[in-house]
Write a protein that holds these residues in place. Structure first.
Motif, PDB file in Angstrom:
ATOM      1  N   HIS A  32      36.034  50.449  40.240  1.00 36.89           N
ATOM      2  CA  HIS A  32      36.647  50.647  41.639  1.00 36.89           C
ATOM      3  C   HIS A  32      36.651  52.195  41.708  1.00 36.89           C
ATOM      4  O   HIS A  32      36.712  52.915  40.802  1.00 36.89           O
ATOM      5  N   SER A  94      34.474  39.376  45.558  1.00 36.12           N
ATOM      6  CA  SER A  94      34.802  38.241  44.659  1.00 36.12           C
ATOM      7  C   SER A  94      35.082  37.068  45.547  1.00 36.12           C
ATOM      8  O   SER A  94      34.632  35.902  45.136  1.00 36.12           O
ATOM      9  N   ASN A 120      32.424  38.699  35.773  1.00 35.41           N
ATOM     10  CA  ASN A 120      33.066  37.583  36.954  1.00 35.41           C
ATOM     11  C   ASN A 120      32.092  36.775  37.796  1.00 35.41           C
ATOM     12  O   ASN A 120      32.372  35.853  38.306  1.00 35.41           O
ATOM     13  N   THR A 159      21.816  40.960  41.053  1.00 35.57           N
ATOM     14  CA  THR A 159      22.556  41.946  41.286  1.00 35.57           C
ATOM     15  C   THR A 159      21.972  43.256  41.411  1.00 35.57           C
ATOM     16  O   THR A 159      21.122  43.616  40.612  1.00 35.57           O
TER      17      THR A 159
END
Ligand SMILES: Cc1ncc(COP(=O)(O)O)c(C=O)c1O
Length: 380
Positions: A32, A94, A120, A159
């Motif tokens: 983050h 998420s 995750n 991704t």
């Protein structure tokens, strides 16, 4: 609530490693954004009361459309859908991922997932009962996917840019992958959370996906780019014919995100388009140079992602164990991320690397890198 340190936490997932770092001044663990606001971004934060007053007076749909347009255009995504229900605003990527996973599980049993990637993603997909088939990042970039693999799954998930490698699926690769997915009637899903950092990921993905005729889903994320104290949006974007109950599952979970957050994202996107994004790229490149400069001459150490522009940097520790180095580093109150869990199908492949977050102040990146240098030299 953040769990306290314990053996079970040390053995847990990447987010549990990230919890351990949250209160440290040298948190180089999560991806983050935690650097200081730029002057332009500080002005936007000062503007928040005015953005609030304006957002209250406008239809949410209009606020949402303006935020989407500003964000997607900033990152070159000119062909992003504008019609009703095609872009669902979620509290985070998420949450978008959870909605996607639940929707897919109602129609599918198996999914091919890039390997390695942030854990995750496999955890959420497994959590809804899907069978996961690893799709090696090298194989993905090497050429066509195996027909046997494509016949055995109902979705391929990539991704791009990838976390932790920073590797971007180029336009020609996406075109071919989308064609193959169309031929096999397999849904193609992209997580583009780190898109903002790499201009190579700013070609118009939606134009490529639309032209291919495949069914597709994209998860976009504003959360990695700007240091907004977790105020962010994950956008769940889909093709008109996606054939998944995304809107229904979305309505099981939320009504919508805050128009204040959407207005702030619109303003941050405008600031980025006016030069802030180029400044951010220089900032991350500067922090990457700090890490490489401080650690570059440590024996038996390598940077395995020389071309990465993502806001994270992997360090290959040679024969040292990532977990042992993480433990020694944590005694200096510096927290990085051991990489074994990124290799969700074969954790051993990540046993000898650490990931360092670069969206931090240059002084934290330097202090953390110096502590890591001390730990690595002491371990010889
Ligand atoms: C590729 C990728 N997607 C999604 C997420 C989840 O983001 P968030 O925690 O904001 O929901 C992460 C977290 O780092 C990530 O790396």
């Amino acid at each position: 609530m953040v769990p306290t340190q314990s053996e079970s936490v040390v053995a847990g997932n990447l987010t549990q490693f990230e919890y351990l770092a949250l209160n440290s001044s040298l948190n180089l663990a999560d991806g983050h954004a935690r650097q200081e606001l730029t002057a332009g971004q500080s002005l936007i934060v000062e503007e928040l009361p005015r953005l609030w007053a304006a957002a209250v007076k406008r239809p949410v749909e209009e606020v949402e459309r303006d935020a989407q347009r500003a964000y997607f255009e900033l990152l070159g995504q000119h062909s992003h859908p504008a019609d009703e229900g095609r872009v669902l605003s979620c509290y985070s990527s998420s949450v978008a991922m959870e909605i996607f996973a639940r929707s897919l599980a109602s129609r599918a049993q198996s999914i091919a997932l890039i390997h390695p990637t942030f854990d995750n993603i496999p955890d959420i997909l497994r959590g809804v009962g899907l069978r996961l088939v690893p799709l090696d990042e090298e194989a993905l970039h090497a050429g066509d996917l195996d027909d046997v693999l494509l016949r055995s799954v109902q979705c391929v998930f990539v991704t791009t840019p990838n976390n932790p490698t920073g590797r971007v699926l180029p336009e020609s690769g996406l075109r071919r992958l989308a064609q193959q997915c169309a031929e096999h009637d397999v849904v193609l899903t992209l997580d583009t959370s780190f898109r903002g950092f790499d201009p190579d990921a700013h070609y118009d993905h939606y134009a490529v996906l639309n032209a291919s005729g495949c069914r597709w889903v994209v998860i976009e994320d504003t959360g990695k780019l700007w240091p907004t104290l977790e105020l962010k949006v994950g956008w769940l974007v889909s093709s008109a014919d996606v054939g998944l109950p995304l809107a229904e599952i979305y309505s099981d979970i939320l009504l919508g995100v805050s128009p204040l957050v959407l207005s702030m994202i619109e303003r941050l996107s405008q600031d980025a388009a006016a030069g802030g994004l180029a400044d951010l790229h220089r900032f991350i490149a500067g922090n990457r140079a700090i890490v490489r400069g401080i650690l570059g001459d440590v024996p038996d150490l390598r940077f395995p992602d020389p071309a990465s522009r993502a806001s994270v940097e992997r360090v290959d520790l040679g024969d040292r164990s990532g977990l042992a180095v993480w433990t020694a580093l944590s005694k200096h109150n510096v927290f990085a991320l051991p990489c074994h869990k990124f290799h969700w199908a074969d954790p051993g492949q990540g046993d000898h690397s650490l990931r360092i977050a670069l969206s931090r102040t240059p002084s934290s990146v330097a202090a953390g890198s110096k502590a890591l240098r001390t730990v690595l030299l002491d371990s010889r």
